[in-house]
Design a protein around this motif. Structure first.
Motif, short mmCIF file in Angstrom:
data_model
loop_
_atom_site.label_atom_id
_atom_site.label_comp_id
_atom_site.label_asym_id
_atom_site.label_seq_id
_atom_site.Cartn_x
_atom_site.Cartn_y
_atom_site.Cartn_z
N MET A 99 0.83 -1.21 0.00
CA MET A 99 0.00 0.00 0.00
C MET A 99 0.87 1.26 0.00
SD MET A 99 -0.80 2.43 2.50
CE MET A 99 -0.68 1.57 4.06
N HIS A 100 1.91 1.26 0.83
CA HIS A 100 2.82 2.40 0.96
C HIS A 100 3.57 2.66 -0.34
CE1 HIS A 100 6.95 3.87 1.75
NE2 HIS A 100 6.40 4.67 2.67
N ASP A 101 4.15 1.61 -0.93
CA ASP A 101 4.97 1.79 -2.14
C ASP A 101 4.13 2.22 -3.33
OD1 ASP A 101 6.69 0.76 -0.30
OD2 ASP A 101 7.51 -0.80 -1.59
N LEU A 102 2.97 1.57 -3.51
CA LEU A 102 2.05 1.94 -4.58
C LEU A 102 1.58 3.38 -4.38
CD1 LEU A 102 0.05 1.56 -6.91
CD2 LEU A 102 -1.42 0.25 -5.36
N GLY A 103 1.24 3.73 -3.14
CA GLY A 103 0.74 5.07 -2.85
C GLY A 103 1.78 6.15 -3.09
N ALA A 104 3.03 5.92 -2.66
CA ALA A 104 4.08 6.91 -2.87
C ALA A 104 4.33 7.12 -4.36
CB ALA A 104 5.36 6.46 -2.17
N LEU A 105 4.27 6.05 -5.13
CA LEU A 105 4.46 6.13 -6.58
C LEU A 105 3.32 6.94 -7.21
CD1 LEU A 105 6.13 5.29 -9.00
CD2 LEU A 105 4.99 3.06 -8.97
N TRP A 106 2.08 6.65 -6.80
CA TRP A 106 0.92 7.38 -7.31
C TRP A 106 0.99 8.86 -6.93
CZ3 TRP A 106 -2.74 9.35 -3.67
CH2 TRP A 106 -3.86 9.98 -4.25
N GLU A 321 0.08 5.24 -15.70
CA GLU A 321 -0.20 5.27 -14.27
C GLU A 321 -0.65 3.90 -13.76
OE1 GLU A 321 -2.03 8.63 -11.51
OE2 GLU A 321 -3.61 7.42 -12.44
N THR A 322 -1.37 3.14 -14.59
CA THR A 322 -1.83 1.82 -14.17
C THR A 322 -0.69 0.83 -13.96
OG1 THR A 322 -2.28 1.41 -16.52
CG2 THR A 322 -4.17 1.96 -15.13
N ASP A 323 0.50 1.15 -14.50
CA ASP A 323 1.66 0.28 -14.27
C ASP A 323 2.13 0.35 -12.81
OD1 ASP A 323 1.63 -0.34 -16.94
OD2 ASP A 323 3.33 0.93 -17.49
N ALA A 324 1.65 1.36 -12.07
CA ALA A 324 2.09 1.56 -10.69
C ALA A 324 1.74 0.37 -9.81
CB ALA A 324 1.49 2.84 -10.11
N ARG A 325 0.63 -0.29 -10.11
CA ARG A 325 0.25 -1.46 -9.30
C ARG A 325 1.31 -2.55 -9.40
NH1 ARG A 325 -4.12 -5.97 -10.86
NH2 ARG A 325 -3.96 -7.24 -8.98
N PHE A 326 1.76 -2.84 -10.59
CA PHE A 326 2.76 -3.89 -10.78
C PHE A 326 4.12 -3.45 -10.25
CE2 PHE A 326 6.03 -6.03 -13.37
CZ PHE A 326 5.72 -7.35 -13.11
N VAL A 327 4.52 -2.24 -10.60
CA VAL A 327 5.84 -1.75 -10.20
C VAL A 327 5.93 -1.56 -8.69
CG1 VAL A 327 7.50 0.15 -10.40
CG2 VAL A 327 6.28 -0.66 -12.43
N GLY A 328 4.95 -0.84 -8.12
CA GLY A 328 5.02 -0.49 -6.71
C GLY A 328 4.65 -1.62 -5.78
N TYR A 329 3.42 -2.14 -5.94
CA TYR A 329 2.96 -3.17 -5.00
C TYR A 329 3.73 -4.48 -5.22
CZ TYR A 329 -0.30 -5.50 -1.83
OH TYR A 329 -0.86 -6.16 -0.76
N PHE A 330 3.92 -4.89 -6.47
CA PHE A 330 4.62 -6.16 -6.71
C PHE A 330 6.11 -6.04 -6.39
CE2 PHE A 330 6.12 -9.84 -9.27
CZ PHE A 330 5.31 -10.80 -8.68
N GLY A 331 6.65 -4.82 -6.43
CA GLY A 331 8.02 -4.63 -5.95
C GLY A 331 8.13 -4.94 -4.48
N ALA A 332 7.11 -4.52 -3.70
CA ALA A 332 7.07 -4.85 -2.27
C ALA A 332 6.89 -6.34 -2.06
CB ALA A 332 5.94 -4.08 -1.59
N VAL A 333 6.13 -6.99 -2.95
CA VAL A 333 5.95 -8.44 -2.88
C VAL A 333 7.30 -9.15 -3.02
CG1 VAL A 333 5.05 -10.44 -4.15
CG2 VAL A 333 3.54 -8.52 -3.60
#
Length: 566
Positions: A99-106, A321-333
């Motif tokens: 949530m944090h990584d995706l949010g900061a990216l957004w 912008e929709t790439d943020a889910r993969f980049v940010g959240y999946f990066g945390a994964v």
């Protein structure tokens, strides 16, 4: 508990979080728009702002955030038992870190690629922003100085990792040319690059390289530190597509394969965890599990450094912008899986409880060495790899994780120095700001002597500073969402938890530093504590004003909805 069962449960929890919770955040909370013009396209300059394929950008983001910390933190925290560490990593990855990584990216993408430090001025206020920059600078200084020490130590203790570590730079330069200059097929480049990197690992295992005991009057470890900072300085100035991006991408693939080998060793070795679920027999001097667990494991559960990467480099390269889910959240994964692997390697990689207790004879005795030794034993037992090759694979993983984070960290700190210069009324170029960063980091690193151990002087404050920054980043996200009249509870609840644990830990450490008469860390702890309380008060005020509908401006109006997030 069997290691295979624990790995299965942990991986399932984390991947379900990506499949379900990240989709909810992307669609309902952040409302990612496929047609939103990202800063990479709007401000494209070919150096920092470069529209990038989401898989390549994920590689940069993952390897930048997943340094040595998600190995060191969990490998130390298992001293309290494997279950608390396991729960914090899995739950933290799903509900906090992603949530944090995706949010900061957004947030950065919606503000022309500005860093969290710059955003703090707009959403929290000028007074809080200046203190925010102090916290960011200290955190990046800790990361750059300490990781240089960690890497140099591994290059000295595991000389078989030298060739793959430095050979990866040459591979990355060629990959960058192949992708951007010659437009080769990404899949072909990926396969060739990974094969080249693993060939270097085999070559390094056969031909170890060691520096002389003394180089220009410096011990070998110190010489490696100087070389690392010289390299990082050059890398931070080059266009991202030339070295940083391809290095991180190809390393990301290699490191994910390395994680596959590590988890495969869990499966085929099938060992039980020898460490207790809750350790009631901790060594004398071990601090209380609450709140120290939640700052000892920072990267791998939630980390403020991730917000710096998200808003510092990744947001400037996001194509859609929709790439943020993969980049940010999946990066945390990816980082959560690394932290989970570190927990299992350091609790199932030893034959008996007595062997494990010998390694964990004191707090902070675990770490990269426990990960390499325990994981190497599992690879030897599960996959049949030789002890030497297993150690080379894991040491190279640790070095490359730390090195790619250091690459990004120096670039990010250069951005911070430039932003601070702008606030104070003078402009610094890329070269001059990079020189400031490297000189300060080297001064800290060699401040305790020629052995370079000074880089670890302020490391005990890394966890609290890192978590403080994470909490403050969540405060910015909460203000943004409240201004847009959206549901902010998925951000506010983790924010409160993280800030409470962090401030609590700062007070605990204050007593420890006073008793140890460690005046440097005591003063820094006080500075960080004052900054924390001040910025928290400013953040609460900003959230209250946003809730009442104050402070909003035209840029806060909702954009027209597109076809929705993917």
């Amino acid at each position: 508990m069997n290691s295979v069962l624990l790995a299965f449960i942990g991986v399932a929890m984390i991947l379900l979080g990506y499949a379900l919770y990240s989709k909810y955040l992307a669609n309902r909370i952040y409302r990612l728009e496929p047609n939103f013009q990202t800063p990479a396209n709007e401000l494209r300059d070919g150096v920092d702002y470069v529209p990038t394929n989401k898989y390549i950008l994920w590689g940069h983001h993952f390897t930048s955030v997943a340094g040595a910390a998600p190995i060191v933190g969990p490998a130390v925290a298992v001293i309290w038992g494997w279950l608390p560490a396991f729960l914090w990593v899995t739950i933290g990855t799903v509900f906090f870190a992603g949530m944090h990584d995706l949010g900061a990216l957004w947030a950065s993408v919606r503000n022309k690629g500005k860093s969290m430090g710059a955003l703090s001025s707009r959403y929290i206020g000028a007074r809080g922003a200046n203190l925010f920059l102090v916290v960011i600078f200290l955190l990046l200084l800790m990361v750059n100085a300490a990781f240089a020490v960690v890497i140099s130590g591994l290059l000295v203790s595991t000389p078989t990792a030298v060739i793959p570590t430095w050979g990866a730079i040459a591979v990355a330069l060629l990959v960058g040319q192949a992708i951007y200059r010659y437009k080769w097929n990404l899949a072909v480049v990926s396969v060739v690059g990974v094969v080249a990197l693993y060939s270097l690992i085999l070559l390094g295992d056969r031909f170890p390289v060691s520096l002389p005991d003394t180089v220009l009057g410096l011990p070998a470890a110190s010489a490696w530190i100087v070389i690392l900072f010289l390299y990082a300085a050059v890398a931070s100035i080059l266009p991202v597509w030339m070295l940083l991006q391809p290095r991180d991408y190809i390393n990301g693939l290699q490191l994910f394969i390395g994680l596959g080998l590590l988890y495969g060793s869990f499966l085929f070795a099938g060992r039980d965890l020898v460490a207790p679920a809750f350790n009631d027999n901790v060594p004398e001097g071990t601090p209380s599990i609450v709140p120290l667990l939640f700052v000892t494991i920072a990267c791998g559960a939630i980390s403020g450094f991730h917000g710096m990467v998200s808003s510092g480099t990744s947001s400037k390269q996001l194509d859609k912008e929709t790439d943020a889910r993969f980049v940010g959240y999946f990066g945390a994964v990816g980082e959560g899986l690394l932290a989970l692997g570190a927990i299992i390697a350091t609790t199932a990689g030893f034959r008996t409880l007595a062997d494990w207790e010998n390694v964990y004879a004191a707090f902070n005795d675990g770490g990269v060495k426990a990960f390499v030794d325990g994981g190497g034993a599992l690879m030897n037992a599960g996959l049949g790899l030789s002890t030497s090759l297993s150690a080379t694979v894991l040491a190279t993983m640790a070095v490359l994780f730390a090195a790619t984070t250091m690459d990004t960290g120096v670039r990010l700190q250069r951005f911070v120095v430039q932003e601070a210069g702008d606030i104070m009324g003078f402009s610094l170029g890329k070269v001059s700001s990079t020189i400031v960063v490297v000189v300060v980091a080297l001064a800290l690193t060699f401040g305790a002597g020629a052995d370079g151990s000074g880089g670890l002087l302020i490391w005990p404050l890394f966890g609290t500073t890192n978590q403080l920054l994470a909490g403050l980043t969540l405060g910015i996200l909460a203000v943004m969402l409240l201004r847009k009249k959206r549901n902010a509870w998925p951000i506010v609840l983790p924010m409160v938890f993280v800030l409470v644990m962090t401030v609590y830990a700062l007070f605990v450490q204050l007593g420890t530093f006073y008793n140890d008469q460690n005046w440097l860390l005591l003063v820094l702890d006080v500075v960080i504590l004052i900054a924390a309380v001040w910025v928290i008060v400013e953040s609460v005020g900003a959230m209250n004003r946003a809730r009442k509908g104050e402070d909003a401006d035209d840029e806060e109006l909702e954009p027209a909805r597109g076809s929705g997030a993917e």
